[in-house]
Design an enzyme around this catalytic site. Structure first.
Site, PDB file in Angstrom:
ATOM      1  CB  CYS A 124      10.501  42.816  26.916  1.00 39.20           C
ATOM      2  SG  CYS A 124      10.600  41.785  28.412  1.00 39.20           S
ATOM      3  CB  CYS A 126       9.554  44.461  32.157  1.00 39.69           C
ATOM      4  SG  CYS A 126      10.811  44.745  30.935  1.00 39.69           S
ATOM      5  CE  LYS A 200      17.426  41.922  30.144  1.00 39.91           C
ATOM      6  NZ  LYS A 200      16.244  42.578  29.567  1.00 39.91           N
ATOM      7  CD  GLU A 243      19.131  31.007  27.728  1.00 43.53           C
ATOM      8  OE1 GLU A 243      18.566  31.235  26.648  1.00 43.53           O
ATOM      9  OE2 GLU A 243      18.529  30.956  28.805  1.00 43.53           O
ATOM     10  CE  LYS A 258      20.093  44.736  29.032  1.00 40.99           C
ATOM     11  NZ  LYS A 258      18.673  44.906  28.847  1.00 40.99           N
ATOM     12  CB  SER A 284      21.029  51.951  32.571  1.00 42.04           C
ATOM     13  OG  SER A 284      20.706  50.819  33.365  1.00 42.04           O
ATOM     14  CE1 TYR A 323      19.878  53.646  27.558  1.00 46.37           C
ATOM     15  CE2 TYR A 323      21.627  52.326  28.548  1.00 46.37           C
ATOM     16  CZ  TYR A 323      20.309  52.475  28.174  1.00 46.37           C
ATOM     17  OH  TYR A 323      19.411  51.470  28.399  1.00 46.37           O
TER      18      TYR A 323
HETATM   19  C1  PBG Z   1      13.656  44.952  29.806  1.00 40.97           C
HETATM   20  C2  PBG Z   1      14.986  45.539  29.600  1.00 40.97           C
HETATM   21  C3  PBG Z   1      15.902  45.899  30.591  1.00 40.97           C
HETATM   22  C4  PBG Z   1      16.966  46.478  29.949  1.00 40.97           C
HETATM   23  C5  PBG Z   1      16.698  46.440  28.588  1.00 40.97           C
HETATM   24  N1  PBG Z   1      15.473  45.827  28.392  1.00 40.97           N
HETATM   25  C6  PBG Z   1      15.808  45.864  32.046  1.00 40.97           C
HETATM   26  C7  PBG Z   1      15.673  44.615  32.763  1.00 40.97           C
HETATM   27  O1  PBG Z   1      15.783  43.511  32.241  1.00 40.97           O
HETATM   28  O2  PBG Z   1      15.409  44.746  33.960  1.00 40.97           O
HETATM   29  C8  PBG Z   1      18.178  47.026  30.634  1.00 40.97           C
HETATM   30  C9  PBG Z   1      18.883  48.075  29.901  1.00 40.97           C
HETATM   31  C10 PBG Z   1      19.824  48.864  30.691  1.00 40.97           C
HETATM   32  O3  PBG Z   1      20.043  48.660  31.897  1.00 40.97           O
HETATM   33  O4  PBG Z   1      20.392  49.747  30.082  1.00 40.97           O
HETATM   34  N2  PBG Z   1      13.496  43.644  29.376  1.00 40.97           N
HETATM   35 ZN    ZN Z   2      11.472  42.737  30.164  1.00 48.19          ZN
END
Ligand code: PBG
Ligand code: ZN
Length: 335
Positions: A124, A126, A200, A243, A258, A284, A323
């Site tokens: 990804c 970001c 997601k 999806e 997720k 997280s 985690y």
């Molecule tokens: C980025 C990504 C994210 C997470 C995993 N890959 C964050 C988001 O989409 O904002 C989140 C993981 C987590 O919160 O533990 N594509």
């Molecule tokens: Zn991303």
């Protein structure tokens, strides 16, 4: 005198009387092989640094990554997913499409440190874009889907060439799995599996991650402060199935749901519908909530965490990104 003459003949408690009996009839087991540990790697650090909102989780340095992997591998954890904390950001996240960029370096280093483990490349943008979105922006300020999947194919090849064992696209762009599969096939990587973040959701449970990975949204006035134009609406379960089906059609080998806890119904339905290798991401915010409650003395972290991980398995997960992987492995190894 008894107040009722009903004497139960069916007695579930018969099989709950002792640990031995309970162990005999237990339906679901958690093992270290189910655990996938996410690791953050910050290219600017000289010493590993604990993440304030995720006690016990660190931003590793490029050097400390090796030891971090080896210690977990020693506990029996055999798969890892890596997230870069970049300090070379731009509008498209070009650092992640470059030889010698952070993504390339961290995957190669990981593969060197634990060659027998499965290294998963979170695929990804970001973490590498200055605006924090999962791909380059179009004129209208929204993420440009087709430019992103063009780029994501390049990023996947960088990871594959660096030695990644699994490519895991997490951007929720339409066609991302197909684009990656085609690029991998064309470049001699037809054996590398794709683990698709298929459903997601646009979740606030990702809060601590964005902090940890330095990819928070909102620093630019004109850019959207959420990911609702590409991540899924938490209200939609049928769409999650579509999806997932689409990702399978495009060549996904494994699928993911997720976040985890608030989406166990989705996890159950995805597994039940497609019987694919299915993974849950215990994100997280789920980790932080437990740690915070533990710090207050309101919940016991270890037992609550193990109960949570078991719930993912019971709902149909073949594995869990968490985690808590090291903590869970320690507990499993004591048994
Ligand atoms: C980025 C990504 C994210 C997470 C995993 N890959 C964050 C988001 O989409 O904002 C989140 C993981 C987590 O919160 O533990 N594509
Ligand atoms: Zn991303």
């Amino acid at each position: 005198m008894a107040t009722t003459d009903f004497i139960p003949s069916t007695r579930f408690r018969r099989l709950r009387q002792s640990p031995a009996l309970r162990n005999m009839v237990r339906e679901t087991q958690l093992s270290t092989h189910d655990l996938i540990l996410p690791i953050f790697v910050d290219e600017n650090l000289s010493e590993r640094q604990e993440i304030a909102s995720m006690p016990g989780v660190f931003r590793e340095t490029e050097q400390s990554l090796s030891q971090c992997l080896q210690q977990s591998a020693h506990k029996g954890i055999q798969s890892f997913i890596l997230f870069g904390v970049s300090h070379h950001k731009d509008g498209a996240g070009q650092d992640s499409m470059k030889k010698g960029g952070l993504l390339d370096r961290m995957i190669s280093r990981a593969k060197d440190a634990v060659p027998d483990s499965a290294i998963i490349a979170d695929t990804c943008f970001c973490e590498y874009t200055d605006h924090g979105h999962c791909g380059p922006l179009a004129e209208n300020g929204d993420v440009d889907n087709d430019r992103t999947i063009e780029n994501i194919a390049k990023q996947a090849l960088i990871s594959a060439e660096a030695g990644a064992d699994i490519i895991a696209p997490s951007g929720m762009m339409d066609g991302q799995v197909g684009a990656i599969r085609a690029a991998l096939n064309r470049s001699g990587f037809e054996q590398i599996p794709v683990m698709a973040y298929s459903s997601k959701f646009a979740s606030t449970y990702y809060g601590p991650f964005r902090d940890a990975a330095g990819c928070a949204l909102g620093q630019y006035e004109h850019v959207a402060k959420d990911r609702k134009t590409y991540q899924m609406d938490p209200a939609n379960a049928e769409e999650a199935l579509r999806e997932t089906e689409q990702d399978i059609l495009e060549g996904a080998d494994m699928v993911m749901v997720k976040p985890g806890l608030a989406y166990l119904d989705i996890l159950y339905r995805v597994k039940d519908t497609f019987q694919m290798p299915t993974f849950a991401y215990n994100v997280s915010g789920e980790y932080s909530m437990l740690k915070a409650a533990h710090a207050q003395g309101w919940l016991d972290y270890e037992t609550t965490m193990m109960e949570t991980l078991l719930s993912f398995k019971r709902a149909g997960a073949d594995g869990i990104l968490t985690y808590s992987a090291n903590d869970a492995a320690n507990i499993l190894n004591q048994k």
